[in-house]
Scaffold this motif. Structure first.
Motif, mmCIF file in Angstrom:
data_model
loop_
_atom_site.group_PDB
_atom_site.id
_atom_site.type_symbol
_atom_site.label_atom_id
_atom_site.label_comp_id
_atom_site.label_asym_id
_atom_site.label_seq_id
_atom_site.Cartn_x
_atom_site.Cartn_y
_atom_site.Cartn_z
ATOM 1 N N THR A 77 0.813 -1.390 -0.205
ATOM 2 C CA THR A 77 0.190 0.115 0.150
ATOM 3 C C THR A 77 1.123 0.596 0.208
ATOM 4 N N GLU A 81 0.125 3.671 -3.062
ATOM 5 C CA GLU A 81 -0.397 5.487 -2.812
ATOM 6 C C GLU A 81 1.487 6.048 -3.543
ATOM 7 N N SER A 97 0.018 -3.433 -6.675
ATOM 8 C CA SER A 97 -1.464 -3.457 -6.429
ATOM 9 C C SER A 97 -2.275 -4.394 -6.708
ATOM 10 N N PRO A 102 -6.977 -5.846 -0.168
ATOM 11 C CA PRO A 102 -6.578 -4.662 0.500
ATOM 12 C C PRO A 102 -5.585 -4.679 1.905
ATOM 13 N N ARG A 105 -2.556 -5.962 1.000
ATOM 14 C CA ARG A 105 -1.627 -4.868 0.660
ATOM 15 C C ARG A 105 -1.097 -3.675 1.674
ATOM 16 N N ASN A 106 -2.119 -4.221 2.438
ATOM 17 C CA ASN A 106 -1.967 -3.203 3.864
ATOM 18 C C ASN A 106 -0.799 -3.518 4.876
ATOM 19 N N LYS A 107 -0.113 -4.460 4.997
ATOM 20 C CA LYS A 107 0.525 -5.465 5.696
ATOM 21 C C LYS A 107 1.291 -5.822 5.114
ATOM 22 N N GLU B 55 -4.984 1.425 9.570
ATOM 23 C CA GLU B 55 -5.257 0.652 8.142
ATOM 24 C C GLU B 55 -5.985 -0.493 7.790
ATOM 25 N N SER B 56 -6.512 -1.252 7.242
ATOM 26 C CA SER B 56 -7.333 -2.543 6.979
ATOM 27 C C SER B 56 -6.463 -3.500 7.601
ATOM 28 N N VAL B 57 -6.569 -4.639 8.420
ATOM 29 C CA VAL B 57 -6.057 -5.717 8.160
ATOM 30 C C VAL B 57 -6.242 -6.391 8.295
#
Ligand SMILES: Cc1cc2nc3c(=O)[nH]c(=O)nc-3n(C[C@H](O)[C@H](O)[C@H](O)COP(=O)(O)OP(=O)(O)OC[C@H]3O[C@@H](n4cnc5c(N)ncnc54)[C@H](O)[C@@H]3O)c2cc1C
Ligand code: FES
Ligand code: FES
Lengths: 290, 164
Positions: A77, A81, A97, A102, A105-107, B55-57
């Motif tokens: 992410t 970004e 991407s 999501p 990708r955030n972690k 952030e969503s996890v």
């Protein structure tokens, strides 16, 4: 689980010292998206876990005039970004991407993707195409290794149990270069239906001036496709470059995957992958100022 | 055992955790915050989605000790003084809920998306929910709910401005 000690890592130095102390008993945890699953499946049973997800020095993207250095702890992410990846680096952004969801990708981190060394790791082919180098550190010192060599000789170049992957660095694509990425199949799909291709192509007056091609899940590990590069170098983009690329990649695959049941399918699958990558090179080309 | 400190739904916690615990185990078993669900336990279904440091996890893929010092929002944190969050209200009004198991995760993913992008397209909403599986509904009603929530959130902001 045999896990009995955990550390919230606070600096690169402290983590390297912990790794030195615990060696094979310890494992790094970054985003956890590979390792937590592996521990629960019993594939990994570290006694010590060292979290690096809150170490700021590992989660920076350093953009210099000609080069970019991505900290091993940078998430997909964060990368997607970040505005610093110009249009001609779209292939790397595209690969990141398309990873998981999501939440993943955030972690999930670029360093984790490389250290985990799965054949289907999506960030690796575009990074190989960019000629990326890994910076690896331990209390014994620092070393650098070309990402492409890292997988070729994992036994020699792979991370030792006291080593931390610190960052991934590469030169920015030049104005006339375009990085593409194309992907077939989901990560959990059968190995037969997965493949990725990334190309860095520089075009000058309609001639392919320089080219690096890297693949994922087409061999045992992500690798350069030197024969494809040779077949396209110096060609005009008005020639039938797709046919040339397909023929040379199929020839390499015939040698590499001889006798494998996946060969006939993959021989056909790469046609659309190469087509997409080349098409992207042209589409993207029109967006980059020539 | 190890003591960690974290903020969950605006409340400060100091808790003893087992080093083997995942964040979902801490939330559900230790703190009784059972709104967060565990489906697959391997990052595929999104039932365990929470917001961690913005952030969503998937809380099934985070070890509890990694949340030391973090700021967490779970589904329980959305209601405000007994009032449902506009996203929760929209899900109810649009009839987006069947068995409900996936809904806390879907609502948190919707919140994470709208916190970052207050004006997503339908396609962006679909992408924002792509890490959440629902075995009952066809996702369309959840997307409708997200679109309604966008309107509610805009109105809420106007109300806020008008009250000044
Ligand atoms: C549902 C789901 C979907 C996924 N989809 C994709 C996908 O589409 N494409 C894809 O490529 N991957 C995918 N993955 C795999 C995974 O998310 C990625 O490989 C991710 O990049 C791993 O990073 P991490 O930070 O979570 O690694 P972790 O799980 O924290 O670590 C992985 C391994 O690397 C080691 N490690 C991590 N960082 C370092 C470091 N700095 N130095 C030394 N060793 C280190 C750890 O010790 C561990 O062995 C998916 C995973 C899940 C669960
Ligand atoms: S329970 Fe965490 S993703 Fe399914
Ligand atoms: S409402 Fe039943 S799983 Fe979504």
């Amino acid at each position: 689980m045999t896990l009995n000690q955990v550390y919230n890592g606070s600096s690169i130095q402290q983590v390297m010292e912990l790794l030195k102390e615990y060696k094979e008993d310890a494992k790094i945890i970054a985003g956890g998206t590979d390792i937590v699953v592996a521990m629960r499946e019993g594939k990994l049973a570290p006694k010590v876990l060292i979290d690096i997800s809150k170490i700021e020095d590992l989660s920076e993207i350093k953009v210099e005039r000609d080069s970019i250095e991505i900290g091993a702890g940078v998430t997909y992410t964060q990368l997607v970004e970040n505005g610093a990846f110009g249009k001609n680096l779209k292939g790397l952004i595209k690969a990141c991407s398309m990873v998981g969801s999501p939440q993943i990708r955030n972690k999930g981190t670029i360093g984790g993707n490389i250290a985990n060394a799965a054949p289907a790791a999506d960030s690796i082919p575009p990074l190989i195409a960019l000629g990326a180098r890994l910076k690896i550190g331990s209390t014994r010192g620092y070393r650098e290794v070309l990402l492409e060599d890292y997988f070729q000789k994992l036994k020699d170049h792979g991370l030792r149990n006291d080593e931390l992957l610190i960052s991934i660095g590469f030169m920015k694509a030049k104005d006339k270069e375009i990085l593409s990425f194309s992907k077939l199949g989901l990560r959990k799909a059968l190995a037969i239906s997965r493949a990725t291709i990334s190309m860095l192509i520089g075009i000058d007056n309609g001639i392919i001036h320089n080219i690096v091609v890297a693949s994922g899940s087409i061999g045992k590990f992500p690798m350069r496709e030197i024969e494809v590069e040779k077949s396209l170098l110096g060609r005009s983009i008005d020639e039938d470059i797709l046919d040339l690329a397909v023929d040379s990649l199929q020839e390499s695959m015939d040698k590499r995957l001889e006798g494998r049941s996946t060969l006939p399918y993959k021989r056909r699958a790469i046609v659309s992958l190469l087509e997409e990558a080349l098409r992207e090179s042209n589409i993207y080309r029109s967006e980059v100022k020539l | 055992m190890m003591e960690i400190q974290l903020i969950i739904n605006d409340i400060n916690y100091k808790v003893d955790i087992d080093v083997n615990m995942r964040l979902i185990d801490l939330l559900r078993d230790k703190l009784g915050l059972t709104g967060t669900k565990e489906g697959c336990g391997e990052g595929e279904c999104g039932a365990c989605t929470i917001i961690m440091d913005g952030e969503s996890v998937n809380s099934c893929l985070v070890m509890a000790f990694q949340a030391n010092g973090s700021n967490i929002i779970t589904i329980e944190g959305l209601e405000n003084n007994g009032e449902l969050d506009p996203i929760q209200r929209a899900y109810m009004e649009e009839g987006s809920v069947q068995c409900g198991f996936c809904i806390p995760g879907l609502i948190i993913s919707t919140k994470a998306l709208l916190d970052k992008h207050p004006n997503p397209t339908r396609e962006e909403i679909r992408e924002g929910m792509s890490g959440n599986l629902c075995r009952c509904t066809g996702y369309n009603k959840a997307i409708d709910a997200a679109q309604k929530a966008i309107e509610y959130l805009k109105e809420g902001q106007n109300d806020f401005k008008n009250s000044w």
